[in-house]
Design a protein around this motif. Sequence first.
Motif, PDB file in Angstrom:
ATOM      1  N   TYR A 191      46.872  30.398  46.594  1.00  0.00           N
ATOM      2  CA  TYR A 191      46.219  31.763  46.411  1.00  0.00           C
ATOM      3  C   TYR A 191      44.653  32.072  46.558  1.00  0.00           C
ATOM      4  CZ  TYR A 191      50.773  32.502  43.771  1.00  0.00           C
ATOM      5  OH  TYR A 191      52.151  32.683  43.434  1.00  0.00           O
ATOM      6  N   THR A 192      44.314  32.611  47.587  1.00  0.00           N
ATOM      7  CA  THR A 192      43.561  33.795  48.104  1.00  0.00           C
ATOM      8  C   THR A 192      42.003  34.469  47.185  1.00  0.00           C
ATOM      9  OG1 THR A 192      44.504  35.512  49.087  1.00  0.00           O
ATOM     10  CG2 THR A 192      43.906  33.393  50.754  1.00  0.00           C
ATOM     11  N   SER A 193      43.318  34.679  46.113  1.00  0.00           N
ATOM     12  CA  SER A 193      42.664  35.421  45.327  1.00  0.00           C
ATOM     13  C   SER A 193      42.897  34.829  43.929  1.00  0.00           C
ATOM     14  CB  SER A 193      42.519  37.118  45.469  1.00  0.00           C
ATOM     15  OG  SER A 193      41.374  38.223  44.084  1.00  0.00           O
ATOM     16  N   VAL A 194      42.363  34.772  42.986  1.00  0.00           N
ATOM     17  CA  VAL A 194      42.207  34.555  41.037  1.00  0.00           C
ATOM     18  C   VAL A 194      41.402  35.952  40.920  1.00  0.00           C
ATOM     19  CG1 VAL A 194      42.649  32.694  39.704  1.00  0.00           C
ATOM     20  CG2 VAL A 194      43.324  32.292  41.752  1.00  0.00           C
ATOM     21  N   GLY A 195      42.290  36.325  39.702  1.00  0.00           N
ATOM     22  CA  GLY A 195      41.631  37.215  38.761  1.00  0.00           C
ATOM     23  C   GLY A 195      41.922  37.333  37.035  1.00  0.00           C
ATOM     24  N   HIS A 196      40.962  37.104  36.546  1.00  0.00           N
ATOM     25  CA  HIS A 196      40.593  37.588  35.476  1.00  0.00           C
ATOM     26  C   HIS A 196      40.721  38.576  34.361  1.00  0.00           C
ATOM     27  CE1 HIS A 196      39.780  32.756  34.477  1.00  0.00           C
ATOM     28  NE2 HIS A 196      40.959  32.572  35.569  1.00  0.00           N
ATOM     29  N   ASP A 197      41.229  39.350  33.302  1.00  0.00           N
ATOM     30  CA  ASP A 197      41.484  40.630  33.143  1.00  0.00           C
ATOM     31  C   ASP A 197      40.433  39.918  31.729  1.00  0.00           C
ATOM     32  OD1 ASP A 197      42.539  41.893  35.351  1.00  0.00           O
ATOM     33  OD2 ASP A 197      44.145  41.983  33.956  1.00  0.00           O
ATOM     34  N   ILE A 198      39.236  40.508  30.778  1.00  0.00           N
ATOM     35  CA  ILE A 198      38.414  40.354  30.571  1.00  0.00           C
ATOM     36  C   ILE A 198      38.497  41.910  29.799  1.00  0.00           C
ATOM     37  CG2 ILE A 198      36.238  40.049  29.145  1.00  0.00           C
ATOM     38  CD1 ILE A 198      35.630  37.659  31.445  1.00  0.00           C
ATOM     39  N   ILE A 199      38.248  41.269  27.945  1.00  0.00           N
ATOM     40  CA  ILE A 199      38.027  42.718  26.789  1.00  0.00           C
ATOM     41  C   ILE A 199      36.924  43.054  26.444  1.00  0.00           C
ATOM     42  CG2 ILE A 199      39.363  44.585  25.742  1.00  0.00           C
ATOM     43  CD1 ILE A 199      42.031  44.356  26.811  1.00  0.00           C
ATOM     44  N   PHE A 200      36.490  44.162  25.985  1.00  0.00           N
ATOM     45  CA  PHE A 200      34.407  43.709  25.621  1.00  0.00           C
ATOM     46  C   PHE A 200      35.666  44.875  24.147  1.00  0.00           C
ATOM     47  CE2 PHE A 200      33.552  46.755  28.743  1.00  0.00           C
ATOM     48  CZ  PHE A 200      33.340  48.223  27.549  1.00  0.00           C
ATOM     49  N   GLY A 201      35.202  45.020  22.828  1.00  0.00           N
ATOM     50  CA  GLY A 201      35.559  46.500  22.043  1.00  0.00           C
ATOM     51  C   GLY A 201      36.462  45.938  21.026  1.00  0.00           C
ATOM     52  N   LEU A 241      35.058  30.508  37.784  1.00  0.00           N
ATOM     53  CA  LEU A 241      35.081  31.288  38.638  1.00  0.00           C
ATOM     54  C   LEU A 241      35.906  31.947  39.700  1.00  0.00           C
ATOM     55  CD1 LEU A 241      31.641  31.835  39.401  1.00  0.00           C
ATOM     56  CD2 LEU A 241      32.388  29.921  41.974  1.00  0.00           C
ATOM     57  N   PRO A 242      36.330  32.489  38.610  1.00  0.00           N
ATOM     58  CA  PRO A 242      37.798  33.997  39.004  1.00  0.00           C
ATOM     59  C   PRO A 242      37.285  34.433  40.619  1.00  0.00           C
ATOM     60  CG  PRO A 242      36.695  34.246  37.313  1.00  0.00           C
ATOM     61  CD  PRO A 242      36.621  33.274  37.579  1.00  0.00           C
ATOM     62  N   ASP A 243      37.917  34.999  41.739  1.00  0.00           N
ATOM     63  CA  ASP A 243      37.500  35.822  42.271  1.00  0.00           C
ATOM     64  C   ASP A 243      36.811  37.028  42.077  1.00  0.00           C
ATOM     65  OD1 ASP A 243      37.838  33.852  45.123  1.00  0.00           O
ATOM     66  OD2 ASP A 243      39.648  33.690  43.488  1.00  0.00           O
ATOM     67  N   ARG A 244      37.736  37.627  40.970  1.00  0.00           N
ATOM     68  CA  ARG A 244      37.444  38.982  41.144  1.00  0.00           C
ATOM     69  C   ARG A 244      37.710  39.233  39.357  1.00  0.00           C
ATOM     70  NH1 ARG A 244      42.104  42.381  43.629  1.00  0.00           N
ATOM     71  NH2 ARG A 244      40.945  40.901  46.007  1.00  0.00           N
ATOM     72  N   ILE A 245      36.291  40.452  38.361  1.00  0.00           N
ATOM     73  CA  ILE A 245      36.843  40.289  37.103  1.00  0.00           C
ATOM     74  C   ILE A 245      37.192  41.349  37.159  1.00  0.00           C
ATOM     75  CG2 ILE A 245      35.939  39.736  35.429  1.00  0.00           C
ATOM     76  CD1 ILE A 245      34.581  37.099  35.487  1.00  0.00           C
ATOM     77  N   ALA A 246      38.755  41.991  36.097  1.00  0.00           N
ATOM     78  CA  ALA A 246      38.038  43.185  35.346  1.00  0.00           C
ATOM     79  C   ALA A 246      37.646  43.138  33.731  1.00  0.00           C
ATOM     80  CB  ALA A 246      40.033  43.809  36.058  1.00  0.00           C
ATOM     81  N   PHE A 247      36.340  43.692  33.868  1.00  0.00           N
ATOM     82  CA  PHE A 247      36.015  43.544  32.317  1.00  0.00           C
ATOM     83  C   PHE A 247      35.861  44.917  31.855  1.00  0.00           C
ATOM     84  CE2 PHE A 247      31.756  43.350  30.420  1.00  0.00           C
ATOM     85  CZ  PHE A 247      31.871  42.753  29.054  1.00  0.00           C
ATOM     86  N   TYR A 248      36.453  45.396  31.229  1.00  0.00           N
ATOM     87  CA  TYR A 248      36.912  46.853  30.338  1.00  0.00           C
ATOM     88  C   TYR A 248      36.438  46.340  28.745  1.00  0.00           C
ATOM     89  CZ  TYR A 248      41.884  45.268  30.339  1.00  0.00           C
ATOM     90  OH  TYR A 248      42.891  45.294  30.430  1.00  0.00           O
ATOM     91  N   SER A 249      36.677  47.978  28.725  1.00  0.00           N
ATOM     92  CA  SER A 249      36.428  48.326  27.280  1.00  0.00           C
ATOM     93  C   SER A 249      38.272  48.324  26.874  1.00  0.00           C
ATOM     94  CB  SER A 249      35.761  49.767  26.934  1.00  0.00           C
ATOM     95  OG  SER A 249      36.082  50.184  25.990  1.00  0.00           O
TER      96      SER A 249
END
Length: 454
Positions: A203-213, A233-241
């Motif tokens: 896989y060329t892109s591995v992402g992690h989703d992280i939530i705050f709040g 070290l995932p390639d992209r991160i969604a860091f959202y509320s």
Amino acid sequence: MCFSLINKYNVAGPRYTSYPTVPYWNQDLFSLQLWKEQLIKAFKESNQTEGISLYIHLPFCESLCTFCGCNKRITKRHEVEQPYINALLKEWNLYCNLFDEKPIIKELHLGGGTPTFFSTENLTLLINGLKAKADLATNYEFSFEGHPNNTTKAHLQTLYNLGFRRVSFGVQDYNPIVQKAIHRVQPFNNVKRVTEQARAIGYTSVGHDIIFGLPFQTEAHVTETINKTKALLPDRIAFYSYAHVPWIKGNGQRGFKDSDLPSANSKQKQYQLGKELLANAGYEDIGMDHFALPSDQLYKASKTETMHRNFMGYTASKTKVMIGLGVSSISDSWYAFAQNEKSLEAYYQHIEKDIIPVFRGHILSKEDLIIRQHILNLMCHFKTSWINNGLYFEEIPEVITKLKEMQEDGLVNIELNQIFITEKGKPFVRNICMAFDLLLQRNKPETQLFSMTI
């Protein structure tokens, strides 16, 4: 971050995966026939040049995560898989029958629910069934959302063999107290396993989703989660509320008390801390709540200004047509939106009658299309302009007036015929977009429709 700004701008507001937002769709002017006509028009204009995107909603989950606002059906009965796959393929056939040529698939995304609830055999049946009616673009991208607890090496290998090269895993938070509160207990080792397996497979892109709040979450928890994330070290991160909308999602978001949630100031501290930790780890801020390594395709798209935002979130390229298959899925023809039935039973009833299972939608007016482009510009590129006469609209002076206070607060720079969001203003991008949202301005809701912006 100045807490007076947080208190000032922490209001309910849309996340702008579309404009108009769903509560402001004009259903009186919508019909299934009109949706088909607008879709066919957009398909003819763009299939050969852009291709189309497909979003597949796979709603089943074995257990309920209390932070989740998605449409889902909780069950441990896996015999539900095959009838649902059959319905999806029949729905896809109904769409393909509208077109006078094979669709060219540019993007395909499996969301949920839990896509990895489904067996590798049924996922193979689904993807091969979709491909049978279509061609693939030369630079197509297939992606899926994986649950670290039940994504197996066989899932990863099977989907890779079917053409998938991007996967995102829902992490949320690693603290056991927070995980218990949101009913999403998954050890770090599970995330480590699937991340490393995906990379080893190719896989060329591995992402992690992280939530705050989240309930009971602290700055220390955010630090712990991001430090562990840095190790992988995932390639992209969604860091959202966390979006607390129990009035919409019912008991799914009632597994804890409102008093268990961090305050707006605490949430903003968590965000600022997380953003700094991600920057220190080499991640670039590329869009609302999204961060990527410079090697990732989404980062490159942000720099070339080809990044796009739709109901699937941020994507590396734009297609005019996005067809959503499955219960509650939303489709977009650029000129119109259409949403499928939210009830699984109603969805099946339509499919059995050979009817595309749309139950509501919106035909975009000329004004809608202009405002939509401005909001896309702000969400994807942190700037917009009406130098091009095609993007000027009569209410621009009123929008500028609304933004003056934000300019005084250092959130935006207003220049001749254009607006730039400052670094300080990036956390407030939803508020800035709201100044352009004419439908929201004209008809302010009497009850809360959206989550808080901070």
